[in-house]
Design a protein around this motif. Structure first.
Motif, short mmCIF file in Angstrom:
data_model
loop_
_atom_site.label_atom_id
_atom_site.label_comp_id
_atom_site.label_asym_id
_atom_site.label_seq_id
_atom_site.Cartn_x
_atom_site.Cartn_y
_atom_site.Cartn_z
N VAL A 1 71.38 -16.27 42.90
CA VAL A 1 70.49 -17.41 43.12
C VAL A 1 69.04 -17.02 42.87
O VAL A 1 68.27 -17.77 42.26
CB VAL A 1 70.67 -17.95 44.56
N ALA A 2 68.67 -15.81 43.34
CA ALA A 2 67.29 -15.34 43.15
C ALA A 2 66.96 -15.19 41.66
O ALA A 2 65.87 -15.59 41.21
CB ALA A 2 67.09 -14.01 43.87
N ALA B 1 68.49 -16.74 39.13
CA ALA B 1 68.47 -18.08 38.53
C ALA B 1 67.17 -18.80 38.85
O ALA B 1 66.56 -19.43 37.97
CB ALA B 1 69.67 -18.89 39.03
N CYS B 2 66.73 -18.71 40.11
CA CYS B 2 65.47 -19.35 40.50
C CYS B 2 64.29 -18.72 39.78
O CYS B 2 63.34 -19.42 39.38
CB CYS B 2 65.29 -19.26 42.01
N ILE C 1 64.18 -20.20 36.32
CA ILE C 1 63.61 -21.55 36.33
C ILE C 1 62.10 -21.49 36.54
O ILE C 1 61.33 -22.20 35.89
CB ILE C 1 64.29 -22.39 37.43
N TRP C 2 61.67 -20.61 37.45
CA TRP C 2 60.24 -20.44 37.74
C TRP C 2 59.49 -19.97 36.48
O TRP C 2 58.41 -20.48 36.16
CB TRP C 2 60.08 -19.43 38.87
N ALA D 1 67.96 -17.58 33.99
CA ALA D 1 68.68 -18.57 34.80
C ALA D 1 70.18 -18.53 34.52
O ALA D 1 71.01 -18.62 35.44
CB ALA D 1 68.13 -19.97 34.50
#
Length: 280
Positions: free
Chosen positions: A168-169, A171-172, A175-176, A219
Motif C-alpha cells: 500500500v505504501a 502504491a500510494c 500515486i503521489w 503504483a
C-alpha cells in the motif's frame, strides 16, 4: 574551549560543507547519473515491447549490465557510482540541515531526504560493487530480489500484514509521485527564471510525462505486493522488470509498455534538466 563550543564549531563546519561547491557538483552529477539509468531502463523496456516479451531485463541491473558491455563500460560505472555517492551525500545534507527553499526545514522533508540518502547510498554501493567485479550485486534481477524479500517477510509473524502495508505504501508513493508531477510541483525546486520558453516547455513535458510514468510503475509494483500479501504467495511480487512486462498483458498489448517506456526515458531527460537547473 568547552564541549558546547566544540559541538557548535563542528556543526558550523558541517553546514559549510553541505553548502559547498563540491556538494553542489556532487548533487548535479547524481542527477545526471540517475538520468542515464532511467534512459537505459526505458530503452530496454522498449526492446521488450517490440521483441514480444523477450530482451534484457528492464531495471537498474539491466541498465548497469548494458553499460558494462560497452567500451570503457567499467570506467563509466565507476564514474556513475561516484556520482551517485554525490547524490547520497547531498540528500544526507538535506536530512541534517534542511532543503533549499522556504519550507525545506520541515521534519517530513528531512525524513524523506534521509530515506533518499539510504536509497541512493544502496544504489551507489551496488553500482560500484558491480564495477569492482561483483556481477551479482548491481546486476541482480529486481524481480528475484523482490520475491526473496517478500518470501522472507511473509515468514515473519504478521508477515501478510507487513507485506500488504508495504505494498500500500509503495502504491500510494506511486500515486503521489504521479500527482505531484502532473501538478508540476517540481517548479519550486528548479531555477525556472533561468530557462528560455523552449527549455521550459521541454522541462514540463519531460517532468509531467516522465513523473506520471514513473509513478504508474511504482503504483503497479505496489499493487503486485498487495496481491502477494493477500494470496500469501511471494511469486506475485514483482520487481521493475516484471512490472514493466505486465503492461504488455493489458487489452492494448505492448503499446501501453511503449508509452511507459518512453515516459521513463522522458524522466531520465528530466533528471538531466535537474542536473542543470535544480536549486541546490
Amino acid at each position: 574551549m568547552n564541549t558546547r563550543s566544540v559541538a557548535s564549531q563542528g556543526r558550523g563546519q558541517a553546514e559549510r560543507a553541505a553548502n559547498s561547491k563540491a556538494m553542489e557538483v556532487g548533487a548535479r552529477a547524481g542527477f545526471a547519473a540517475r538520468g542515464l539509468i532511467y534512459v537505459l531502463v526505458g530503452a530496454l523496456a522498449l526492446q521488450i515491447a517490440f521483441s514480444g516479451g523477450g530482451g534484457k531485463q528492464a531495471d537498474r541491473g539491466g541498465a548497469i549490465a548494458e553499460i558494462a558491455e560497452k567500451p570503457f563500460g567499467v570506467v563509466v560505472l565507476w564514474l556513475l557510482g561516484i556520482a551517485l555517492i554525490g547524490m547520497a551525500l547531498w540528500r544526507l545534507s538535506e536530512a541534517l540541515f534542511g532543503q533549499a527553499g522556504p519550507d525545506g526545514d520541515k521534519p517530513a522533508k528531512r525524513a524523506m531526504a534521509a530515506g533518499r540518502f539510504v536509497f541512493y547510498g544502496f544504489v551507489a554501493y551496488s553500482v560500484l560493487s558491480f564495477a569492482a567485479g561483483d556481477s551479482g550485486s548491481g546486476g541482480g534481477s529486481s524481480d528475484q530480489q523482490s520475491q526473496d524479500v517478500t518470501a522472507k517477510a511473509l515468514g515473519w509473524p504478521g508477515g501478510q500484514w507487513i507485506v500488504g502495508i508495504g505494498g500500500v505504501a509503495i502504491a500510494c508513493a506511486g500515486i503521489w509521485i504521479a500527482v505531484r508531477a502532473i501538478m508540476r510541483k517540481y517548479h519550486k525546486h528548479l531555477k525556472m527564471s533561468e530557462m528560455s520558453q523552449k527549455v521550459r516547455r521541454a522541462v514540463d513535458f519531460t517532468g509531467v510525462f516522465g513523473g506520471a510514468s514513473r509513478g504508474a510503475v511504482f503504483a503497479t509494483a505496489g499493487g503486485f505486493a498487495i496481491a502477494a500479501a493477500v494470496k500469501h504467495n511471494p511469486d506475485q511480487s514483482k520487481g521493475m522488470d516484471d512490472t514493466l512486462r505486465s503492461f504488455t498483458q493489458t487489452p492494448v498489448g505492448p503499446w501501453l509498455l511503449v508509452v511507459i517506456a518512453l515516459g521513463l526515458v522522458a524522466f531520465g531527460v528530466f533528471s538531466w534538466f535537474n542536473a542543470r537547473y535544480r536549486k541546490v
